[in-house]
Design an enzyme around this catalytic site. Sequence first.
Site, PDB file in Angstrom:
ATOM      1  N   CYS A 137      -0.236   1.704  -1.897  1.00 30.99           N
ATOM      2  CA  CYS A 137       0.708   0.610  -1.659  1.00 30.99           C
ATOM      3  C   CYS A 137      -0.017  -0.567  -1.002  1.00 30.99           C
ATOM      4  CB  CYS A 137       1.846   1.095  -0.767  1.00 30.99           C
ATOM      5  SG  CYS A 137       3.004  -0.213  -0.340  1.00 30.99           S
ATOM      6  N   CYS A 140       2.053  -2.417   1.676  1.00 28.04           N
ATOM      7  CA  CYS A 140       2.113  -1.722   2.971  1.00 28.04           C
ATOM      8  C   CYS A 140       0.776  -1.791   3.717  1.00 28.04           C
ATOM      9  CB  CYS A 140       2.424  -0.234   2.794  1.00 28.04           C
ATOM     10  SG  CYS A 140       3.650   0.175   1.573  1.00 28.04           S
ATOM     11  N   ASP A 141      -0.334  -1.654   3.002  1.00 28.92           N
ATOM     12  CA  ASP A 141      -1.596  -1.334   3.677  1.00 28.92           C
ATOM     13  C   ASP A 141      -2.705  -2.393   3.570  1.00 28.92           C
ATOM     14  OD1 ASP A 141      -0.524   1.060   4.498  1.00 28.92           O
ATOM     15  OD2 ASP A 141      -1.265   2.175   2.775  1.00 28.92           O
TER      16      ASP A 141
END
Length: 316
Positions: A137, A140-141
Amino acid sequence: MNKIYDLIIIGAGPAGLAAGLYAGRYQLDTLIIEKAQDGGQISLTSEIENYPGQIIDVKESGNDLIARMRKQSDGFGAKHINDDINSLKLEGDIKVLSSSYGNEYRAKTVIIASGAHFRPIGCKNEDKFRGMGISFCATCDANFFRNLQVFVVGGGDSAVEEAIYLTKFAKKVTIIHRRDELRANKTVQEKAFKNDKIDFIWDSVVDEVNGSDVLNSITIKNVKTGELTKYDADPKDGMMGLFGFIGMQPNTEFLKDSGIEFENGYIKAGESTHTNIPGVFAAGDVRTKLLRQVITAASDGAVAAHEAEKYIASLS
Ligand code: NAP
């Protein structure tokens, strides 16, 4: 068991727990059934920083966020158990759910919030470095890979779009694709080819990943020649990133004989979360949708509970 719940929610990720919260507030007699650990994919994420309202400074993990969501849905009265639903009779006013442990549950409405999982990269040591350099992701990251070298696996829209997004953070992004031609749409391809920070390794797959605590080397195999090439992280960086975007797999195996309609493997349901079966709703990553994120899953949960409440009112 003869008890008839107003609502059974399958899955205790962000969609299921948000549905539980809203259903509790609608005073529906609600049961959430989770097969394994609460949270689904989010429980794999070491740090969540894109859910509105979080206090970013405390570096909250996916599990921390889920624990707070669980507390909130418990607080409004949604009951919660662990069981593995493997067969569903969904036609008619009372839905009957059976589990692999021989239990049976009944309800007027059902919300399916069983989520999806990213197809694993399929290399050696992958499990060891998930969340320690390997991610599925970028939204997200990406922020954890500022000024580091990042590899992206895949040649579809997701891989190429996410690679472009990652260039805002990483010092260099290398796309590894198993063929010599991308699957992604031409517009996105052109953007990637023009981007100075992106390069490509063609006809290749990731064979192995290694490191001490965090990922710092990957070995890539040319599928035509069988040649193996090892890439080490710059010693100054100490680590590198590897993102897998080789397709998603919705968790729908248990629904195969349920009569629910699918589209590309996902439950066919729009923003209203209605499936083709009256009284049955699909929320979060398991349904056809544009953006699969915690915030959109939670939103679906709220909508699905609202629609379940309306459906129950229409029965009386
Ligand atoms: P996808 O289109 O199925 O692409 C998967 C990619 O991974 C392909 O390039 C495939 O290679 C590769 N792959 C599959 N299995 C592999 C394996 N075991 N090892 C190495 N590589 C492997 O998946 P996606 O990119 O996640 O997209 C899913 C759907 O969402 C698509 O319909 C896509 O168009 C859509 N989407 C749209 C947008 C947008 O419109 N903005 C954004 C993202 C996704 P091959 O090419 O060799 O098969």
